[in-house]
Design an enzyme around this catalytic site. Structure first.
Site, PDB file in Angstrom:
ATOM      1  N   ASP A  17     -40.972  -2.993 -13.337  1.00 29.39           N
ATOM      2  CA  ASP A  17     -40.667  -3.105 -14.798  1.00 29.39           C
ATOM      3  C   ASP A  17     -40.757  -4.658 -15.303  1.00 29.39           C
ATOM      4  O   ASP A  17     -39.723  -5.118 -15.110  1.00 29.39           O
ATOM      5  CB  ASP A  17     -39.176  -2.514 -14.620  1.00 29.39           C
ATOM      6  CG  ASP A  17     -38.816  -2.211 -16.238  1.00 29.39           C
ATOM      7  OD1 ASP A  17     -39.614  -2.843 -17.266  1.00 29.39           O
ATOM      8  OD2 ASP A  17     -37.521  -1.923 -16.582  1.00 29.39           O
ATOM      9  N   GLU A  34     -38.585  -7.163 -24.542  1.00 26.31           N
ATOM     10  CA  GLU A  34     -38.256  -5.766 -24.503  1.00 26.31           C
ATOM     11  C   GLU A  34     -36.847  -5.357 -23.963  1.00 26.31           C
ATOM     12  O   GLU A  34     -36.289  -4.594 -24.510  1.00 26.31           O
ATOM     13  CB  GLU A  34     -39.464  -4.956 -23.902  1.00 26.31           C
ATOM     14  CG  GLU A  34     -39.172  -3.132 -24.189  1.00 26.31           C
ATOM     15  CD  GLU A  34     -38.410  -2.460 -22.780  1.00 26.31           C
ATOM     16  OE1 GLU A  34     -38.165  -1.425 -22.997  1.00 26.31           O
ATOM     17  OE2 GLU A  34     -38.049  -3.562 -21.996  1.00 26.31           O
ATOM     18  N   GLU A  35     -36.525  -6.123 -22.877  1.00 28.56           N
ATOM     19  CA  GLU A  35     -35.473  -5.845 -22.175  1.00 28.56           C
ATOM     20  C   GLU A  35     -34.042  -6.068 -23.287  1.00 28.56           C
ATOM     21  O   GLU A  35     -33.094  -5.401 -22.912  1.00 28.56           O
ATOM     22  CB  GLU A  35     -35.470  -6.751 -20.997  1.00 28.56           C
ATOM     23  CG  GLU A  35     -36.344  -6.222 -20.175  1.00 28.56           C
ATOM     24  CD  GLU A  35     -36.485  -4.969 -19.357  1.00 28.56           C
ATOM     25  OE1 GLU A  35     -35.387  -4.097 -19.880  1.00 28.56           O
ATOM     26  OE2 GLU A  35     -37.195  -4.647 -18.285  1.00 28.56           O
ATOM     27  N   ASP A  51     -45.008   1.082 -19.378  1.00 28.73           N
ATOM     28  CA  ASP A  51     -43.922  -0.024 -19.207  1.00 28.73           C
ATOM     29  C   ASP A  51     -43.690   0.039 -17.713  1.00 28.73           C
ATOM     30  O   ASP A  51     -44.649  -0.816 -17.297  1.00 28.73           O
ATOM     31  CB  ASP A  51     -42.448   0.818 -19.878  1.00 28.73           C
ATOM     32  CG  ASP A  51     -41.315  -0.238 -19.676  1.00 28.73           C
ATOM     33  OD1 ASP A  51     -41.377  -0.978 -18.808  1.00 28.73           O
ATOM     34  OD2 ASP A  51     -40.472  -0.206 -20.603  1.00 28.73           O
ATOM     35  N   HIS A 102     -34.034  -3.250 -12.377  1.00 30.09           N
ATOM     36  CA  HIS A 102     -33.454  -4.461 -13.112  1.00 30.09           C
ATOM     37  C   HIS A 102     -32.765  -5.113 -11.991  1.00 30.09           C
ATOM     38  O   HIS A 102     -31.659  -5.930 -12.531  1.00 30.09           O
ATOM     39  CB  HIS A 102     -32.562  -4.002 -14.298  1.00 30.09           C
ATOM     40  CG  HIS A 102     -33.202  -3.545 -15.534  1.00 30.09           C
ATOM     41  ND1 HIS A 102     -32.609  -3.039 -16.590  1.00 30.09           N
ATOM     42  CD2 HIS A 102     -34.460  -3.334 -15.803  1.00 30.09           C
ATOM     43  CE1 HIS A 102     -33.673  -2.681 -17.600  1.00 30.09           C
ATOM     44  NE2 HIS A 102     -34.605  -2.478 -17.105  1.00 30.09           N
TER      45      HIS A 102
END
Length: 710
Positions: free
Chosen positions: A365, A402-403, A431, A515
């Site tokens: 990601d 984006e995060e 993504d 993440h």
């Protein structure tokens, strides 16, 4: 005497020359026009086969798709190389490392031969300044300090675990475990006689969006939220808790360029975007330390089987001392945009986008997607060098930030909404391109058929004898498309705010290190996609989607599929509401939409035949018909947006306010139900009003598809 008349006699030879010129000049103009209207074949010279009309143009487009697929042979090696380079260091948006990643992407888009530009925005981002967590005796003396670090990152190579946009704050209070932090979990605590008011709430990840989870705790009077996930191998999941839409919170509805209006932090609309209490992600080891000492009533069995350390739900004598200091500031972000102008319809856009920023190394990601983006760019560059040009403009986008809440893509869309609203054909999102085995697809329903056609052409990377479509159907027990009623990636602004048809594709249902510092190139090479063949398959599917939408004579949109999906939604809503409400208006509007969809199919067949002629009238008719197909999705937008959430305007597929809702469509209806409005007469009327709003949106779409005034 009158002057003698001059002698203008022309010799027969000169007359023949003049007549020849009268024929050649218009023919030269026509050939020049054809050269501009059709793609050249080799070395910039006109391909005479293309003069024949739509059939030869279709052959050229088919040849381009074949060439695109043929370039897969060594793609896994180049994709692997890109991913290795992009994941050498963490690259959080707004940091110097993020600029390095942007430079890498831009340089390789330019190496592919694509016209590339950078668009900078000055956006309001949130970083951690300081944080601490202690366990205290009831008298306030220290039991032990608890770690807020990531166990798997003892050297602190990445940004410390935190929630962006969590406000600064502190609390010395009892701890209460609220399981997943859902409404039903708080009802369970109520039955056990445990209140979270004035407490620090500990929740396990998985109950919905982070921001919504924190907001629910705040509504019940909690002072702070600590969030953990089981396992993660020593990783801690970072993330944003920004609420209510997407994009820069200080510039809602317009682009966060350097010189622009910005709302004040004290503005009520800005405050609505931020949670009211601080929150922090913690490791499972730190969560265990708290859970073992919080005491209180025995937790329900289902809570204890998931988390072995859970015994009581809290409210006991042990105290938690939590502090968090946020660092908010304007930071520059960079979108990288590459444009391949269409030779016939340069003002119609097919947009492929992937975000580039990552919380840590970002192998899955998002840079599995970024590596695929660069592969697609390389292939398209090869097609351009072969003499092909797209019929419509193709735009490749590498988004930033984006995060933090889909900020880069949203700012670009808001800046260009005047053009995109009337010119964008579709937005194709990527993504986390590869998380593991198994293909997953989300899309607006008019793109179902196209996506299936392409899946049938691509070999499954894990089953040589099968296509992606065959294994996908076998896995799902039939065709199963996700509808994009979630706001967690860059399709959000395009679909939910601007009504642009969208897709989101990826391999792998989930992966354990989301993440965290463990989202690395090494994990990808050992577990996610050791041979990088899943990346190659993603590149083929994504690229072919773009090529079909850019080159097909008639846009490959299937509104019969859309009508069928709407009917399924209506049937499910009827079952949910029972006899308490009638959704007859929605059923009637769907019948009208289905009739328009069937008419469009017949009209499409006629235009396919007209396309062979390639005369001006036929070309204009086809363009007008394509515009109707393109603009249907816009008709599902409601100008004032959803009740209490005006940025979300799509009446079918915006995300519901409560992520635990049983409805993942008709968000206005879902919001009214989850708000408990069915319990009063006024509330029941509000639900009926939302039903009528959906019906009107579907009727608007039927009218747009027909292209007629009523």
């Amino acid at each position: 005497m009158p002057s003698p008349r001059p002698n203008f006699s022309i010799s027969p030879r000169l007359l023949r020359l003049l007549l020849l010129l009268l024929v050649l000049i218009p023919l030269t103009v026509l050939l020049f026009s054809l050269r501009r209207s059709y793609p050249s074949s080799q070395n910039g010279h006109l391909n005479p086969h293309n003069i024949g009309g739509a059939t030869d143009t279709a052959s050229s487009a088919s040849a381009a798709r074949s060439l695109f697929i043929s370039l897969s042979d060594s793609a896994n090696s180049s994709i692997s190389s890109h991913l290795r380079a992009l994941t050498l260091q963490p690259h959080l948006a707004g940091t110097p490392a993020a600029s390095d990643a942007a430079a890498y992407v831009r340089s390789h888009l330019e190496l592919a031969g694509l016209e590339t530009l950078t668009r900078n925005y000055s956006t309001f981002l949130s970083y951690p300044a300081a944080a601490s967590l202690d366990l205290l005796h009831p008298n306030g003396t220290l039991i032990k300090p608890l770690s807020l670090a990531e166990p798997a990152d003892p050297a602190g190579r990445a940004v410390r675990p935190y929630h962006s946009y969590s406000p600064s704050g502190s609390a010395i209070a009892q701890a209460v475990y609220a399981n997943l932090g859902r409404d039903e979990d708080y009802l369970t605590l109520d039955r056990l006689g445990v209140s979270v008011r004035g407490c620090v709430v500990l929740v396990r990840k998985g109950g919905g969006r982070r921001g919504t989870t924190v907001e629910k705790a705040a509504e019940r009077g909690a002072k702070a939220v600590l969030m953990f996930a089981n396992g993660h191998g020593g990783g801690v999941e970072r993330g944003t808790v920004l609420l209510g839409g997407a994009g820069d919170p200080l510039t809602p509805g317009w682009a966060a360029t350097t010189a622009t209006e910005r709302l004040r932090l004290e503005d009520r609309e800005v405050q609505k975007r931020f949670p009211k209490i601080p929150s922090m992600p913690v490791s499972s080891a730190t969560a265990d330390e708290i859970l073992r000492l919080i005491g209180g009533p025995l937790a329900p069995e289902e809570w204890r089987t998931v988390t072995p350390a859970v015994v009581g739900v809290g409210g006991g004598p042990t105290l938690v001392n939590f502090t968090y200091q946020e660092d908010r500031k304007l930071a520059e972000i960079q979108n990288i945009i590459s444009i391949m102008k269409g030779y016939e319809e340069p003002d119609r856009y097919v947009i492929l986008g992937n975000h580039r920023d990552a919380w840590t190394y970002g192998a899955v990601d998002p840079n599995s997607g970024t590596s695929v983006l660069l592969d697609v760019a390389s292939r398209l560059g090869a097609l351009l060098r072969s003499g092909w040009s797209p019929k419509r403009t193709i735009i490749l986008c590498s988004w930033d930030a984006e995060e933090f809440g889909m900020i880069g893509s949203t700012e670009w869309l808001e800046q260009n909404l005047g053009n995109l609203g009337s010119r964008a054909i579709a937005y194709l999102n990527l993504d986390c391109a590869v998380q593991g085995p198994g293909f997953f697809a989300g899309t607006t329903p008019q793109l179902d058929k196209l996506l299936i056609e392409i899946m049938k052409l691509v070999r499954d990377p894990d089953s040589e004898s099968l296509t992606v479509y065959q294994t996908w159907v076998a896995k799902n027990g039939g065709i199963s498309m996700e509808r994009l009623a979630r706001a967690d990636s860059d399709f959000t602004a395009f679909l939910h705010h601007a009504g642009i048809p969208a897709t989101d594709i990826y391999f792998g249902e989930d992966y354990p290190f989301y993440h965290t510092i463990l989202d690395t190139y090494e994990w990808m090479t050992k577990h996610g996609d050791p041979s990088f063949h899943r990346h190659v398959a993603t590149s083929e599917i994504w690229g072919l989607l773009g090529l079909r939408l850019a080159d097909d004579l008639i846009l490959p949109f299937d509104y019969i599929s859309y009508a069928t999906q709407l009917q399924e939604h209506a049937n499910a809503l009827t079952a949910l509401l029972g006899s308490s409400h009638t959704i007859a208006p929605i059923h009637a509007s769907i019948l009208e939409f289905a009739a328009a969809a069937n008419e469009a199919v017949e009209e499409s067949k006629r235009f396919e035949e007209l396309g062979l002629a390639k005369d001006v009238a036929s070309c204009l008719g086809i363009r007008a018909f394509n515009d109707r197909l393109m603009l249907v999705e816009r008709a599902f937008l409601e100008a004032e947006g959803l009740r209490g959430r005006p940025w979300f305007k799509h009446m079918l597929y915006s995300p519901p306010k409560n992520s635990a809702d049983k409805l993942s469509y008709f968000p206005g209806v879902a919001d009214a139900i989850s708000d408990g409005l069915s319990s009063t007469e006024e509330g029941r009327l509000e639900i009926d009003h939302e039903i009528w709003k959906v019906a009107r949106a579907i009727r608007r779409a039927a009218a747009a598809l027909r292209g007629e005034l009523t």
